[in-house]
Design an enzyme around this catalytic site. Structure first.
Site, PDB file in Angstrom:
ATOM      1  N   HIS A  12       0.824  -1.202   0.000  1.00  0.00           N
ATOM      2  CA  HIS A  12       0.000   0.000   0.000  1.00  0.00           C
ATOM      3  C   HIS A  12       0.867   1.264   0.000  1.00  0.00           C
ATOM      4  CE1 HIS A  12      -3.559   2.353   2.016  1.00  0.00           C
ATOM      5  NE2 HIS A  12      -3.251   2.825   0.816  1.00  0.00           N
TER       6      HIS A  12
ATOM      7  N   ILE B 295      -6.893   9.076  -1.061  1.00  0.00           N
ATOM      8  CA  ILE B 295      -7.085   8.815   0.369  1.00  0.00           C
ATOM      9  C   ILE B 295      -6.090   7.763   0.787  1.00  0.00           C
ATOM     10  CG2 ILE B 295      -8.868   7.126  -0.122  1.00  0.00           C
ATOM     11  CD1 ILE B 295      -8.442   9.269   3.040  1.00  0.00           C
TER      12      ILE B 295
END
Length: 903
Positions: free
Chosen positions: A564, A903
């Site tokens: 991520h 985000i």
């Protein structure tokens, strides 16, 4: 010509609707705004005198200029400015009269200058811009309208840009400028940018038209403006950046620690050294730490260029303020409840269930203001009593609250869960560590051929499984083992080097075979490693569950720090910086990449502020603890390669796919039912075709790519500045042909859109119920150094002690809820077309084809999830794989692919 002859001509030619006056021309004339000319063959009555005639006409909205040889055009400029709380025009609401109101009343608040795209043919210099002040004429729906009248001379040429000077005392958010009254229709400038007061930024802001130009094709009247605008964005690399700046520059990650606050919060600098290589972040220029001169202080703002800030819709919805409120208001309240024992774990599994059913009472939040509405999903007000933290039921828990116990679900999530990027084919047997045996102990794995043979004896031999490529592995052994002894010195956590082995069964699902956990030699003890396998025997079953908890904690850490953060957020920031520094906003590649850059630098700055910083959420709640970012640096050094970030290259590198021209997408998947890869390849192909259509429109051959100075500087800077610590690697793609450019850009936009969505928006669905994906294992395996036997009598209690504490679990759950949320102003891949793309009909059509392919992907995913033969996608109690469905409504949906890492 006599008047009667002109009248005769009028009967022979078509009169345009907006034509005002006709006249004959004695010689050819260059058409201009407000004036046009054309040739025609006169009728029989005039043919004897005139073989061919050229006539001109003046348009209704044109104004005559003295001399009669030129025609000017009256143009009305309409400027739309967004009202902004705390920004420009805050005092314009209501009847207040601040200094900006007075300037508006005087009509001296906003200066516009229209710029010609052409040079003056007499001097060879840029034509003087036409300047006018715009007057405020109205206000509606949160927007202020300014208008101005211009008279454009007939020889002014094509309009190429507008210069804007803000005479207010405050910044203003300029949405767009429209010029009406031009013969070929209105010209629109889509600004969407903050314009600082001239008192702070004396240079006028330039906004170009929608027309895109390669550097060599730039109209001569705009070349200087194009170059100056890029220079202004690069800055000089000096000084501390102010909030209002629009400067893009590079720096190392030297602001993660806070040694001036506490010595134990010191952290090493990531980037710029062989020990800790790392991508670059945006430079802020804050003062240096007094304790550690290599580090930057964390005081003041975490600067991002002004246009990288969140929109007010996003700002006021949930992203920034909710994240901050969770950390600054909610978590301290939770800690107050658990103050007696911050390491307290859940006493019973039913206590975990209560987080969703009844909630956890906390003291009423102080100084809430807007916080109550911003954290409404989490905090429920209970009249005058304490507030209650009550979490929304995650999709997985809602489907089947016991699915986390099933081995089939454990395996399925490696292919259709939140981290589908780690599983790979076993290519070497027996398994063996590559670490120094003198430091870390014997390199041979405890997962032996005999052990695996017993687990798969009902299917085939180990040799056959290797030959037929049926064995797969997730291997964190060598990455984690060097951190074990350091992490174990931290109270409340532990760590192992770990591996998990899987077998591909005939029905296409993965069967877990073994988990190996290793402790290196430390504290005078030899290496300890042990293999755990599924078992039906009581003690063996619980040991297997303990082993899964440890391995899943490692997988959670790797997912958050590598799959991520590193591979999407962190690696992408240099692309964005280089795009703004080296590609003009007029450049077609800038305009292709622009939506993929939206909000990323801001969310990364917030991550440095509260998530990946010393003692932030990651360090306090994930297994690697204070060494989390160091581990991310090691992964960057050992694993990250740009040429393997493309989905097909990633699948081939992991041995999951092989090239096959006869197969769909040119790849044959070794795991045919691999939901992430199946959906991802359809999306990859659609993205690549869109990029190819776009690139090939502007670059007809290799020489155009090689001779584009902005493009070459952009790619050079990404490699040598943005990823400077890997600049000499031989695997960087070259940029010589349109095909090279298509591959590079498709990789970048894939990472920013689909890759990020795949590892982000399913987080709450799968990890919101933390027993399914614990982020930390707090105690060693009971069998490592057994000192007590009571755990065998109460193994569930011991497992709860191993799981995250109450404060760790609730902290992570609250953050994952925020991170999985789609903002109301989200822009989804293929749904929103940039205004500049619509300027060219060929690009518009290409985008429409792209959009249709994404709508088709939605249907494909829906059909796949209903196919009962695809066991990794559905079944009783199974969360369907929807994370790569391109579109979504707002909120936590577990689907939707935005253009950017927003985000």
């Amino acid at each position: 010509m006599a008047t009667q002859n002109l009248d005769m001509l009028k009967t022979q030619i078509h009169r345009p609707d907006n034509a005002r006056t006709f006249f004959l021309l004695n010689k050819p004339c260059i058409p201009s705004h407000g004036f046009a000319s054309f040739s025609f063959r006169p009728g029989p009555q005039l043919q004897k005198k005139y073989r061919n005639v050229r006539a001109g006409y003046v348009l209704e909205n044109a104004k005559a200029v003295a001399g009669g040889t030129r025609v000017s055009t009256s143009v009305k400029a309409t400027v739309t400015v967004k009202l902004s709380d705390g920004g420009c025009f805050y005092n314009l609401v209501g009847l207040s009269h601040g200094p900006d109101d007075i300037l508006d009343l005087l009509g001296k608040s906003l200066l516009l200058e229209i710029v010609s795209a052409e040079l003056d043919p007499k001097t060879g210099l840029e034509k003087k811009p036409i300047s006018r002040y715009a007057r405020r004429t109205g206000q509606k729906d949160g927007e202020v309208i300014y208008e101005s009248e211009f008279v454009i001379p007939g020889d002014f040429g094509e309009i190429g840009a507008v210069l804007v000077e803000n005479e207010h005392k405050n910044e203003m958010y300029l949405k767009h400028i429209v010029l009406n009254g031009l013969p070929n229709g209105p010209i629109e400038f889509n600004c969407d940018s903050w314009v600082e007061p001239k008192f702070d930024k004396p240079e006028k802001r330039v906004f170009f038209t929608f027309k895109s130009y390669l550097p060599s094709q730039t109209p001569r009247g705009l070349k200087s403006l194009r170059e100056k605008d890029l220079v202004s964005l690069r800055g000089n690399g000096k000084g501390e950046r102010k909030t209002s700046d629009r400067i893009y520059d590079y720096d190392v990650y030297n602001d993660l620690g806070d040694p001036d606050s506490k010595p134990e919060l010191a952290r090493p600098v990531l980037g710029g050294s062989k020990k800790y290589p790392y991508p670059r972040r945006c430079r802020t220029g804050r003062p240096r730490s007094k304790i550690d001169p290599l580090s930057e202080t964390r005081s003041g703002t975490f600067y991002v260029p002004r246009d990288e800030e969140f929109s007010e819709v996003k700002q006021n919805s949930f992203i920034t303020k909710t994240a901050e409120s969770v950390l600054d208001a909610l978590l301290p309240s939770l800690e107050a409840v658990l103050l007696d024992d911050p390491g307290l774990g859940f006493q019973h599994f039913s206590d975990i269930d209560q987080l969703y059913n009844q909630g956890m009472p906390i003291p009423k939040l102080k100084n809430q203001g807007p916080l109550q509405s911003l954290v409404l999903r989490l905090v429920k007000a209970v009249e005058d009593a304490d507030d209650v933290v009550k979490f929304e039921t995650p999709a997985m828990f809602h489907k089947d609250k016991f699915s986390w116990l099933r081995d089939e679900e454990f395996s399925r999530q490696t292919l259709a869960g939140v981290n589908p990027y780690s599983i790979k084919l076993v290519t070497e047997w027996p398994l063996k560590s590559k670490l120094d045996p003198d430091v870390y102990g014997p390199p041979e794995s405890a997962i032996t051929t005999e052990l695996v043979g017993r687990e798969i004896k009902d299917f085939m031999t180990v040799d056959k499984a290797l030959e037929q490529k049926k064995l797969f592995i997730i291997d964190y052994h060598d990455l984690l083992l060097p951190f074990v002894s350091k992490v174990r010195r931290i109270k409340g956590t532990t760590l192992y080097g770990s591996r998990a082995l899987f077998f591909l069964t005939p029905d296409g699902t993965l069967k877990p075979l073994a988990i190996e956990l290793t402790r290196p030699p430390m504290d005078g003890k030899p290496q300890w490693n042990k293999v755990f396998t599924p078992s039906s025997e009581a003690t063996g079953l619980w040991l297997w569950r303990f082993a899964k908890a440890h391995f899943l904690a490692h997988d959670s850490g790797y997912h958050e720090l590598v799959s991520h953060w590193l591979r999407t957020h962190c690696a992408t920031e240099p692309y964005i910086i280089a795009t703004n520094r080296q590609l003009s906003v007029m450049h077609p590649i800038y305009r292709l990449l622009h939506p993929h850059c939206r909000y990323t630098m801001k969310i990364n700055a917030l991550a440095r502020q509260v998530l990946i910083s010393a003692d932030g959420v990651i360090e306090s709640s994930f297994s690697p603890s204070k060494y989390s970012m160091e581990l991310s640096s090691v992964a960057y050094d050992q694993q990250w390669r740009f040429d393997r970030e493309a989905l097909p290259a990633d699948l081939i590198n992991r041995g999951i796919a092989i090239e096959d021209p006869t197969a769909p997408h040119g790849l044959k998947l070794l795991i045919a039912d691999y939901p992430f890869a199946n959906d991802g390849l359809v999306l990859w192909d659609a993205l690549k075709q869109w990029v190819a259509d776009y690139v090939n429109y502007y670059y007809k051959n290799a020489s155009m790519v090689q001779s584009d100075p902005e493009l070459q500087a952009w790619w050079t800077e990404i490699r040598t500045k943005g990823h400077e610590d890997k600049k000499d690697e031989p695997w960087w793609p070259v940029l010589k042909t349109p095909e090279d450019l298509i591959g590079i850009i498709t990789t970048i936009v894939w990472v920013a859109s689909a890759h990020h969505s795949a590892v982000n928006f399913g987080q709450y669905a799968f990890a919101g119920y933390f027993p399914n994906r614990p982020t930390i294992a707090r105690i060693n395996m009971p069998c490592e150094d057994p000192t007590k036997e009571e755990w065998k009598q109460y193994p569930d209690s011991e497992l709860l002690v191993c799981f995250p504490s109450e404060i760790q679990a609730t902290k992570v759950m609250a953050i994952l809820d925020v991170l999985s949320n789609h903002s109301p102003d989200e822009e989804y891949l293929g749904k929103h077309m940039e205004p500049t793309w619509g300027e060219e009909p060929a690009i518009r059509k290409a985008f429409e084809r792209f959009s249709e392919r994404l709508k088709e992907l939605e249907k494909i995913i829906n059909a796949r999830n209903k196919d009962n033969s695809l066991k990794n996608r559905g079944g009783a109690g199974v969360v369907p794989y929807e994370v790569l469905k391109p579109f979504s409504k707002q909120g936590v949906t577990g689907e939707g692919v935005p253009y950017s890492i927003s985000i």
